[in-house]
Design an enzyme around this catalytic site. Structure first.
Site, PDB file in Angstrom:
ATOM      1  N   SER A  31       0.830  -1.207   0.000  1.00 46.98           N
ATOM      2  CA  SER A  31       0.000   0.000   0.000  1.00 46.98           C
ATOM      3  C   SER A  31       0.861   1.252   0.000  1.00 46.98           C
ATOM      4  O   SER A  31       1.748   1.397   0.833  1.00 46.98           O
ATOM      5  CB  SER A  31      -0.877   0.075   1.255  1.00 46.98           C
ATOM      6  N   HIS A  62      -7.618   0.705  -4.117  1.00 49.36           N
ATOM      7  CA  HIS A  62      -6.468  -0.207  -4.039  1.00 49.36           C
ATOM      8  C   HIS A  62      -6.058  -0.580  -5.449  1.00 49.36           C
ATOM      9  O   HIS A  62      -6.817  -1.219  -6.173  1.00 49.36           O
ATOM     10  CB  HIS A  62      -6.826  -1.485  -3.251  1.00 49.36           C
ATOM     11  N   HIS A  84      -5.475  -8.553   0.496  1.00 51.36           N
ATOM     12  CA  HIS A  84      -5.116  -8.891   1.872  1.00 51.36           C
ATOM     13  C   HIS A  84      -6.039  -9.967   2.437  1.00 51.36           C
ATOM     14  O   HIS A  84      -7.199 -10.067   2.055  1.00 51.36           O
ATOM     15  CB  HIS A  84      -5.222  -7.643   2.765  1.00 51.36           C
ATOM     16  N   TYR A  86      -7.275  -9.808   5.318  1.00 52.50           N
ATOM     17  CA  TYR A  86      -8.352  -9.128   6.061  1.00 52.50           C
ATOM     18  C   TYR A  86      -9.540  -8.752   5.185  1.00 52.50           C
ATOM     19  O   TYR A  86     -10.621  -8.451   5.692  1.00 52.50           O
ATOM     20  CB  TYR A  86      -7.838  -7.906   6.840  1.00 52.50           C
ATOM     21  N   GLU A  87      -9.337  -8.749   3.860  1.00 43.86           N
ATOM     22  CA  GLU A  87     -10.464  -8.450   2.964  1.00 43.86           C
ATOM     23  C   GLU A  87     -11.416  -9.646   2.857  1.00 43.86           C
ATOM     24  O   GLU A  87     -12.494  -9.520   2.278  1.00 43.86           O
ATOM     25  CB  GLU A  87      -9.944  -8.091   1.560  1.00 43.86           C
ATOM     26  N   ALA A 114       3.773  -1.971   4.430  1.00 41.76           N
ATOM     27  CA  ALA A 114       3.768  -0.892   5.418  1.00 41.76           C
ATOM     28  C   ALA A 114       3.533  -1.559   6.767  1.00 41.76           C
ATOM     29  O   ALA A 114       2.747  -2.500   6.866  1.00 41.76           O
ATOM     30  CB  ALA A 114       2.644   0.087   5.110  1.00 41.76           C
ATOM     31  N   MET A 206      -0.135  -6.512   8.446  1.00 40.41           N
ATOM     32  CA  MET A 206      -1.279  -7.370   8.093  1.00 40.41           C
ATOM     33  C   MET A 206      -1.109  -8.040   6.738  1.00 40.41           C
ATOM     34  O   MET A 206      -2.097  -8.403   6.100  1.00 40.41           O
ATOM     35  CB  MET A 206      -2.558  -6.527   8.044  1.00 40.41           C
ATOM     36  N   SER A 207       0.118  -8.176   6.275  1.00 42.78           N
ATOM     37  CA  SER A 207       0.303  -8.772   4.941  1.00 42.78           C
ATOM     38  C   SER A 207       1.553  -9.641   4.939  1.00 42.78           C
ATOM     39  O   SER A 207       1.958 -10.150   5.985  1.00 42.78           O
ATOM     40  CB  SER A 207       0.429  -7.650   3.902  1.00 42.78           C
ATOM     41  N   ASN A 230       4.147   4.118  11.219  1.00 34.45           N
ATOM     42  CA  ASN A 230       3.613   4.631  12.501  1.00 34.45           C
ATOM     43  C   ASN A 230       4.226   3.822  13.630  1.00 34.45           C
ATOM     44  O   ASN A 230       4.729   2.722  13.409  1.00 34.45           O
ATOM     45  CB  ASN A 230       2.079   4.458  12.529  1.00 34.45           C
ATOM     46  N   HIS A 242      -5.500   5.253   9.509  1.00 38.22           N
ATOM     47  CA  HIS A 242      -5.135   4.712   8.200  1.00 38.22           C
ATOM     48  C   HIS A 242      -4.612   5.838   7.315  1.00 38.22           C
ATOM     49  O   HIS A 242      -3.665   5.652   6.550  1.00 38.22           O
ATOM     50  CB  HIS A 242      -6.352   4.021   7.572  1.00 38.22           C
TER      51      HIS A 242
END
Ligand code: HPA
Length: 267
Positions: A31, A62, A84, A86-87, A114, A206-207, A230, A242
């Protein structure tokens, strides 16, 4: 129902038909890091939706493109964007493009993301070499097959050394650490970030984990790079957004691109 091997062959056959034979390096641009894809020359570009069986992101905005061409003298096959876990995709779906790269003969792959810093040695805007990972995503892309892939040296020592040299050549301070893959899409709680630290983790994200395991199963050498966007939850007490994550990837993107270009030039 088609087997994953049949789907992989079909997608690889579709792409190979349009490409001349070449040794290609794979790149997965996370991302906000897709800008490098715009520098690839003599390109062939496919939207994920055009390629048989490729997963298409449901998240608006995306980018999801596969780009073949030349970058810094290296033939590359680059994903600008990814889907991802999470999708709602399965791990096999998430890592399908990497499996296809494997079928197309890709031997080296650079996988980027990220991530949040669980370790206060890192600050937003830093780039970190992924030394190793901890899979807390609760699944494995090889599930369903007796594929006992060895992950002892899943992040290639040779490629790590090359990345360190590239950073030195360009005067970029390269941090390093262990990446903890969480399911998301919520960010972690402060307690989860403390747990990640106690377990030996430095970066949360998360990836990456599904693609790295799949790449290893396909016999590829993997280089993992995290852009620290972050401080992870609870480290500074500030809330995560985000939007801020995306803003940091954008502002630190030039250095990231410089590093990846130099890594390719040294390959
Ligand atoms: N946690 C998980 N994923 C992330 C983060 C984070 O703090 N930052 C960017 N991706």
């Amino acid at each position: 129902m088609m087997s994953i091997d049949d789907k992989t062959r079909e997608a690889a056959g579709f792409l190979s038909k349009e490409l001349k034979d070449a040794d290609r390096t794979g790149i997965v641009l996370g991302s906000g890091l897709g800008g490098l894809a715009d520098e690839i020359q003599e390109t062939k570009v496919w939207d994920f939706g055009e390629i048989p069986h490729f997963p298409v992101s449901s998240v608006e905005g995306h980018r999801g493109q596969l780009i073949a061409g030349s970058l810094c003298g290296v033939e590359v096959l680059a994903m600008a964007g990814r889907v991802h876990f999470y999708e709602g995709f399965t791990m096999k779906e998430v890592s399908f493009p990497v499996r296809v790269m494997g079928a197309m003969g890709v031997k080296n792959i650079i996988i980027t993301n990220a991530g949040g810093a669980a370790n206060s040695r890192m600050t937003p805007g830093d780039i970190a070499l992924i030394e190793d990972h901890i899979n807390l995503m609760g699944d494995n892309p090889l599930r369903g097959s007796p594929d006992f892939t060895d992950l002892t040296s899943v992040y290639s020592d040779t490629l790590k050394e090359l990345a360190r040299r590239a950073a030195e050549n360009k005067g970029i301070e390269l941090k390093s650490g262990v990446y903890v893959g969480n399911q998301g899409p919520s960010y972690e709680t402060p307690a989860e970030v403390r747990m990640a630290r106690i377990m030996g983790g430095d970066i949360v994200g998360m990836s990456t984990v599904p693609e790295v395991i799949t790449a290893s199963s396909c016999g590829m050498s993997v280089l993992g790079l995290s852009m620290i966007t972050n401080m992870a939850a609870g480290i500074t007490g500030e809330k995560l957004s985000h939007r801020e994550v995306i803003a940091t990837t954008e502002s630190a993107q030039e250095e990231f691109k410089t590093l990846v270009r130099e890594i390719l030039a040294l390959m």
